[in-house]
Motif scaffolding. Structure first.
Motif, PDB file in Angstrom:
ATOM      1  N   THR A  70      11.823  13.050 -20.692  1.00 56.95           N
ATOM      2  CA  THR A  70      11.391  12.258 -21.838  1.00 56.95           C
ATOM      3  C   THR A  70      10.108  11.534 -21.457  1.00 56.95           C
ATOM      4  N   GLU A  71       9.316  11.197 -22.430  1.00 55.64           N
ATOM      5  CA  GLU A  71       8.054  10.508 -22.139  1.00 55.64           C
ATOM      6  C   GLU A  71       8.316   9.147 -21.490  1.00 55.64           C
ATOM      7  N   THR A  72       9.382   8.504 -21.912  1.00 55.06           N
ATOM      8  CA  THR A  72       9.718   7.202 -21.325  1.00 55.06           C
ATOM      9  C   THR A  72      10.053   7.341 -19.844  1.00 55.06           C
ATOM     10  N   ASP A  73      10.874   8.327 -19.501  1.00 56.08           N
ATOM     11  CA  ASP A  73      11.201   8.548 -18.091  1.00 56.08           C
ATOM     12  C   ASP A  73       9.946   8.875 -17.284  1.00 56.08           C
ATOM     13  N   ARG A  74       9.096   9.694 -17.864  1.00 56.31           N
ATOM     14  CA  ARG A  74       7.892  10.096 -17.140  1.00 56.31           C
ATOM     15  C   ARG A  74       6.986   8.889 -16.849  1.00 56.31           C
ATOM     16  N   GLN A  75       6.951   7.941 -17.795  1.00 57.74           N
ATOM     17  CA  GLN A  75       6.126   6.757 -17.609  1.00 57.74           C
ATOM     18  C   GLN A  75       6.755   5.754 -16.646  1.00 57.74           C
ATOM     19  N   LEU A  76       8.052   5.498 -16.839  1.00 54.99           N
ATOM     20  CA  LEU A  76       8.671   4.357 -16.162  1.00 54.99           C
ATOM     21  C   LEU A  76       9.151   4.671 -14.752  1.00 54.99           C
ATOM     22  N   LEU A  77       9.681   5.859 -14.514  1.00 57.13           N
ATOM     23  CA  LEU A  77      10.285   6.138 -13.207  1.00 57.13           C
ATOM     24  C   LEU A  77       9.316   5.938 -12.032  1.00 57.13           C
ATOM     25  N   PRO A  78       8.046   6.362 -12.137  1.00 56.04           N
ATOM     26  CA  PRO A  78       7.154   6.123 -10.997  1.00 56.04           C
ATOM     27  C   PRO A  78       7.003   4.637 -10.667  1.00 56.04           C
ATOM     28  N   TYR A  79       7.002   3.793 -11.692  1.00 53.60           N
ATOM     29  CA  TYR A  79       6.868   2.352 -11.435  1.00 53.60           C
ATOM     30  C   TYR A  79       8.150   1.779 -10.826  1.00 53.60           C
ATOM     31  N   LEU A  80       9.288   2.340 -11.183  1.00 52.65           N
ATOM     32  CA  LEU A  80      10.535   1.900 -10.564  1.00 52.65           C
ATOM     33  C   LEU A  80      10.590   2.312  -9.091  1.00 52.65           C
ATOM     34  N   VAL A  81      10.031   3.490  -8.781  1.00 44.91           N
ATOM     35  CA  VAL A  81       9.906   3.886  -7.377  1.00 44.91           C
ATOM     36  C   VAL A  81       8.956   2.928  -6.658  1.00 44.91           C
ATOM     37  N   LEU A  92       0.831  -1.205   0.000  1.00 44.13           N
ATOM     38  CA  LEU A  92       0.000   0.000   0.000  1.00 44.13           C
ATOM     39  C   LEU A  92       0.868   1.259   0.000  1.00 44.13           C
ATOM     40  N   SER A  93       1.957   1.229   0.762  1.00 42.89           N
ATOM     41  CA  SER A  93       2.881   2.372   0.773  1.00 42.89           C
ATOM     42  C   SER A  93       3.493   2.594  -0.607  1.00 42.89           C
ATOM     43  N   SER A  94       3.774   1.515  -1.317  1.00 40.27           N
ATOM     44  CA  SER A  94       4.394   1.643  -2.640  1.00 40.27           C
ATOM     45  C   SER A  94       3.422   2.200  -3.665  1.00 40.27           C
ATOM     46  N   LEU A  95       2.135   1.842  -3.546  1.00 40.59           N
ATOM     47  CA  LEU A  95       1.135   2.433  -4.437  1.00 40.59           C
ATOM     48  C   LEU A  95       1.024   3.933  -4.204  1.00 40.59           C
ATOM     49  N   LEU A  96       1.115   4.324  -2.928  1.00 37.26           N
ATOM     50  CA  LEU A  96       1.134   5.759  -2.620  1.00 37.26           C
ATOM     51  C   LEU A  96       2.359   6.425  -3.236  1.00 37.26           C
ATOM     52  N   ALA A  97       3.508   5.802  -3.080  1.00 35.46           N
ATOM     53  CA  ALA A  97       4.750   6.387  -3.609  1.00 35.46           C
ATOM     54  C   ALA A  97       4.660   6.579  -5.121  1.00 35.46           C
ATOM     55  N   LYS A  98       4.094   5.600  -5.800  1.00 32.37           N
ATOM     56  CA  LYS A  98       3.984   5.711  -7.259  1.00 32.37           C
ATOM     57  C   LYS A  98       3.079   6.887  -7.652  1.00 32.37           C
ATOM     58  N   GLN A  99       1.957   7.051  -6.956  1.00 33.19           N
ATOM     59  CA  GLN A  99       1.048   8.160  -7.260  1.00 33.19           C
ATOM     60  C   GLN A  99       1.702   9.506  -6.942  1.00 33.19           C
ATOM     61  N   VAL A 100       2.381   9.570  -5.812  1.00 35.94           N
ATOM     62  CA  VAL A 100       3.072  10.802  -5.425  1.00 35.94           C
ATOM     63  C   VAL A 100       4.096  11.192  -6.482  1.00 35.94           C
ATOM     64  N   VAL A 101       4.932  10.233  -6.890  1.00 31.72           N
ATOM     65  CA  VAL A 101       6.003  10.532  -7.846  1.00 31.72           C
ATOM     66  C   VAL A 101       5.416  10.901  -9.213  1.00 31.72           C
ATOM     67  N   SER A 102       4.361  10.213  -9.631  1.00 30.05           N
ATOM     68  CA  SER A 102       3.734  10.540 -10.923  1.00 30.05           C
ATOM     69  C   SER A 102       3.295  12.003 -10.944  1.00 30.05           C
ATOM     70  N   GLN A 103       2.680  12.445  -9.854  1.00 34.45           N
ATOM     71  CA  GLN A 103       2.252  13.850  -9.797  1.00 34.45           C
ATOM     72  C   GLN A 103       3.442  14.796  -9.691  1.00 34.45           C
ATOM     73  N   TYR A 104       4.439  14.411  -8.923  1.00 37.56           N
ATOM     74  CA  TYR A 104       5.596  15.293  -8.723  1.00 37.56           C
ATOM     75  C   TYR A 104       6.341  15.526 -10.039  1.00 37.56           C
ATOM     76  N   LEU A 105       6.388  14.504 -10.901  1.00 37.04           N
ATOM     77  CA  LEU A 105       7.151  14.613 -12.149  1.00 37.04           C
ATOM     78  C   LEU A 105       6.485  15.522 -13.178  1.00 37.04           C
ATOM     79  N   LEU A 106       5.213  15.862 -12.960  1.00 36.40           N
ATOM     80  CA  LEU A 106       4.518  16.709 -13.933  1.00 36.40           C
ATOM     81  C   LEU A 106       5.186  18.068 -14.093  1.00 36.40           C
ATOM     82  N   ALA A 107       5.909  18.493 -13.072  1.00 31.69           N
ATOM     83  CA  ALA A 107       6.528  19.827 -13.112  1.00 31.69           C
ATOM     84  C   ALA A 107       7.884  19.828 -13.818  1.00 31.69           C
ATOM     85  N   PHE A 108       8.336  18.670 -14.283  1.00 29.62           N
ATOM     86  CA  PHE A 108       9.693  18.572 -14.835  1.00 29.62           C
ATOM     87  C   PHE A 108       9.665  18.233 -16.324  1.00 29.62           C
ATOM     88  N   ASN A 109      10.685  18.704 -16.995  1.00 26.46           N
ATOM     89  CA  ASN A 109      10.844  18.429 -18.426  1.00 26.46           C
ATOM     90  C   ASN A 109      11.593  17.111 -18.590  1.00 26.46           C
TER      91      ASN A 109
END
Length: 802
Positions: A98-109, A79-96
């Protein structure tokens, strides 16, 4: 108040872990092509989220009741990891990104947080969540104090100027939409997407990004729990001036012999070349020098000088060595160099190392010591190839803890030729990736330098005139006499050895064979033929205890005559064992092993004449040798030696380079299953990597003396303390483990059998040969080395009349 551990508020622990993650990742110079500071921020957010699900009433009840009563699902990582993924997905919206990084990094977290209490599974498996959906739905409604959870998130995330709302996340979990979302991502990104077409570099980048991130979370979490506020441990960088003082005190700068002058020359020329050739963008270096030319101190100097050149960018100096026996030998030298330093300056780590971390005159308690040792918290770490490589290719959280402390390190690999060529493609990719992304620097050292990397293109040699050393008269110590073109029987070979010993009573002889059985048969024939009044005969294999092996090697090294010494050994004596005989007899082997064997003769050019190294092809050993080494390497060796009957040491370098050129052709077309798994993010499959292939064995404990008997009694007492938990028994045993295993022999189970032959039953996982009642399967006498054949099944026992 919510708690993470007994007496520790949840917000305190999560803050400590988050800050530690951020601090670690900020302090490491890494290059993952991400906006500055983003990696550290993501580490911080993972730390904030990693234990949030401990806030359920189920976990709080379990934690705070005296008997840890379970009233509902208490697991918190998923459950904590699902939270972390959602948090990171939203946090990355402010950064420039690549589309691949934006998709994959939250799942790696997500996977990093999900497995912070367990070992990683393959990435696609980790994304399958349907089976856990009902449990997660139950857990998300079990937060009795949701406002406090929001307060924790608000307070901690304000550090990175971010806010995340808990209520939408709660609804997200209750609606179970994540099940399809994660499954669709796996399908769209991996199965139907472009991931397969990514370059090797791109795939390597994601794998090692994840492992660094995961290791950082693990290290921060465990540090907060185990070290409990202890500060000041870590890497204390040793000084090159300490080595300069050591060399001056021992007169190394005032050589008295030609050989010492050459050692001194090699030392200084290598450092001068480092000054000329070093670049922060060049991460791979080699030191190629003949055996006996002081590579241990030269490489230490190069490592320390490289750290100085890197300045604040430098991490630890990690010195890796194939065998624990050489580690212990070299570590004693390093202790002298740095005048018995504390553990934050110099540390030894292998599976038998004592768990004692020294701070000043004090040793920390065992749990803290073991943690600091296993996470390499020191300026210089002396360890094994196994510890290094099985951390790079692992899904085991206990091995990955050290990865953050590997970043930015200078890493020396001594006797690099010990890495089998089948691993060259994997090692090549890994080291180049670690250089590029972790800013690690590698120094590969050997007298027989393998072609893992392309010379002058990928790797820089720090001894530019190394050929002149190999061709110096001081290094014409041996000559290889090639007899493999005329195959002989085992009986003929042993008779040649015996006749030579009889005819050359003034020469000490080393015989190296490829199997334990052949070594034992040869030993028996030699013992039966040579007069015990004038000849000492020694048997060396892994079927005698390490205690005995050390005694024998010490006797050989400290030889003072007058009796002739004859040593019958397996290849264990070849790498790093500092002995010097007059003559070597070697069964056919790969060429690098043959050259290493030659390095055991006339090592210091002290014999007064060129020593002979006889190479034989033994008919009965052909099949077994192929199984030990691989028939392809033996064929390549035969081809290189085909037209050579005799060659002196000056010619060895040309032979080894021709040989490794042939080996490289074969390595270049290999498909590495570990590399395929790594680039597919199949963490569990990568974790199947073994540097040394394990064969099923059973352990025999041999009570050779009073100490061995006492250690056995201590071991039994620990094993029978039923009030201890398994990890507590392991911790108690760790205090005697190194000495205990001096008396252990690991015997391979025959391939067609269920167990080894032994005249007794197992006791506490060991067969035991008692001091008061020795096993018939283990021959030992304190001073009669002709009797000491170690473990031999009863059916193979022979009686000798000396």
């Amino acid at each position: 108040m919510l708690y993470s551990h007994p007496g520790v508020p949840l917000i305190v622990h999560t803050r400590q872990v988050a800050e530690s993650c951020r601090r670690l990742l900020q302090s490491r110079l890494t290059n993952f092509d991400l906006p500055t500071g983003l990696l550290a921020d993501l580490g911080y957010l993972a730390g904030v989220c990693h234990d949030i699900a401990k806030g359920t009433r189920y976990f709080q009840h379990y934690l705070l009741t005296p008997d840890h009563q379970v009233i509902g699902p208490k697991e918190h990582a998923l459950l904590s990891s699902l939270l972390a993924k959602q948090v990171v997905s939203q946090y990355l919206l402010a950064f420039n990104l690549t589309e691949t990084d934006r998709q994959l990094l939250p799942y790696l977290v997500f996977t990093a947080v999900k497995r912070h209490h367990g070992n990683l599974n393959d990435f696609k498996v980790e994304l399958s969540l349907e089976a856990k959906a009902d449990i997660l739905s139950e857990q998300i409604t079990a937060f009795d104090d949701e406002p406090l959870i929001q307060e924790i998130l608000d307070e901690l995330m304000s550090v990175v100027n971010f806010r995340f709302d808990w209520q939408p996340f709660k609804l997200y979990i209750q609606q179970k939409g994540y099940v399809d979302e994660y499954g669709d991502f796996e399908l769209d990104f991996f199965d139907l997407g472009d991931y397969d077409s990514f370059s090797y570099d791109a795939k390597n980048r994601y794998y090692y990004w994840h492992q660094l991130f995961y290791g950082t979370l693990l290290l921060s979490d465990k540090s907060d729990v185990i070290l409990k506020g202890i500060t000041g441990q870590g890497a204390e960088r040793p000084s090159l001036s300490a080595l300069d003082n050591y060399r001056k005190q021992r007169g190394f700068d005032s050589p008295k012999t030609t050989l010492d002058a050459l050692k001194n020359q090699a030392y200084h020329e290598t450092l001068v070349e480092l000054e000329r050739a070093f670049s922060v963008n060049q991460h791979l270096y080699s030191i190629t020098l003949p055996t006996g030319l002081g590579k241990t101190l030269t490489s230490l100097a190069v490592g320390l000088a490289m750290q100085q050149k890197l300045g604040l960018l430098a991490g630890r100096l990690v010195i890796t060595i194939p065998f624990t026996s050489i580690i212990d030998q070299n570590f004693r030298v390093f202790e002298d160099v740095f005048e018995k330093p504390s553990s934050d300056i110099l540390l030894k780590h292998h599976h038998l190392a004592e768990p004692a971390y020294k701070v000043g005159d004090d040793v920390l308690d065992q749990d803290k010591s073991q943690f600091l040792i296993e996470t390499w918290q020191s300026g210089i770490v002396v360890t094994t190839f196994v510890q290094l490589l099985e951390s790079l290719f692992s899904n085991d959280k206990t091995k990955l803890l050290k990865l953050p402390n590997l970043a930015n390190s200078v890493i020396i690999l001594d006797e690099i030729q010990q890495i089998k060529y089948e691993l060259w493609p994997l090692i090549r990719q890994a080291f180049m990736t670690l250089g590029q992304h972790y800013n690690c620097y590698f120094i590969l050292m050997s007298a027989t330098q393998p072609l893992i990397f392309k010379p002058d293109e990928e790797i820089t040699e720090l001894v530019p005139n190394y050929r002149s050393y190999f061709r110096n008269d001081q290094f014409n110590r041996t000559k290889l006499i090639n007899r493999i073109n005329q195959e002989v029987s085992f009986s003929e070979f042993t008779q040649d050895v015996i006749s030579y010993c009889d005819d050359h009573r003034d020469k000490n002889v080393l015989v190296i064979l490829n199997t334990k059985n052949a070594t034992l048969d040869c030993f028996r024939k030699v013992v039966a033929s040579l007069n015990p009044e004038t000849v000492d005969v020694y048997y060396l294999t892994t079927l005698i205890t390490p205690y005995e092996r050390k005694r024998i090697i010490d006797r050989i090294k400290n030889y003072a005559g007058p009796k002739q010494q004859v040593i019958i050994s397996t290849q264990l004596i070849e790498a790093g064992v500092d002995v010097s005989v007059h003559t070597v007899f070697r069964a056919m082997a790969p060429l690098d092993s043959i050259i290493q064997a030659a390095g055991r003769a006339n090592r210091y050019n002290e014999k007064g004449e060129i020593s002979e190294v006889y190479l034989y092809a033994i008919a009965e050993m052909k099949r077994a040798s192929g199984m030990v080494y691989g028939g392809d390497l033996l064929v390549k060796t035969s081809n290189v030696l085909k037209h050579i009957t005799e060659v002196d040491e000056h010619g060895y370098l040309d032979l080894i380079e021709a040989y490794f050129n042939e080996v490289k052709k074969q390595a270049d077309v290999l498909v590495s299953p570990e590399l395929i798994a790594l680039q597919a993010l199949d963490f569990k499959k990568v974790g199947e990597f073994q540097f040394i292939e394990e064969r099923e064995t059973e352990s025999v404990y041999v009570q050779l003396n009073d100490e061995a008997e006492s250690l056995w009694e201590q071991y039994v007492a620990i094993s029978e303390r039923m009030e201890l938990k398994p990890y507590e028994r392991k911790r108690e045993f760790a205090l005697i483990k190194a000495r205990f295993y001096e008396y252990v022999v690991n015997v391979p189970v025959p391939r067609d059998a269920q167990r080894i032959v032994f005249d007794g039953n197992k006791e506490h996982f060991f067969y035991v040969s008692r001091l008061s009642n020795p096993s018939a399967c283990y021959a030992y006498a304190l001073d009669d080395f002709r009797n000491n054949t170690g473990y031999v099944p009863v059916a193979q026992q022979h009686t000798f009349n000396h």
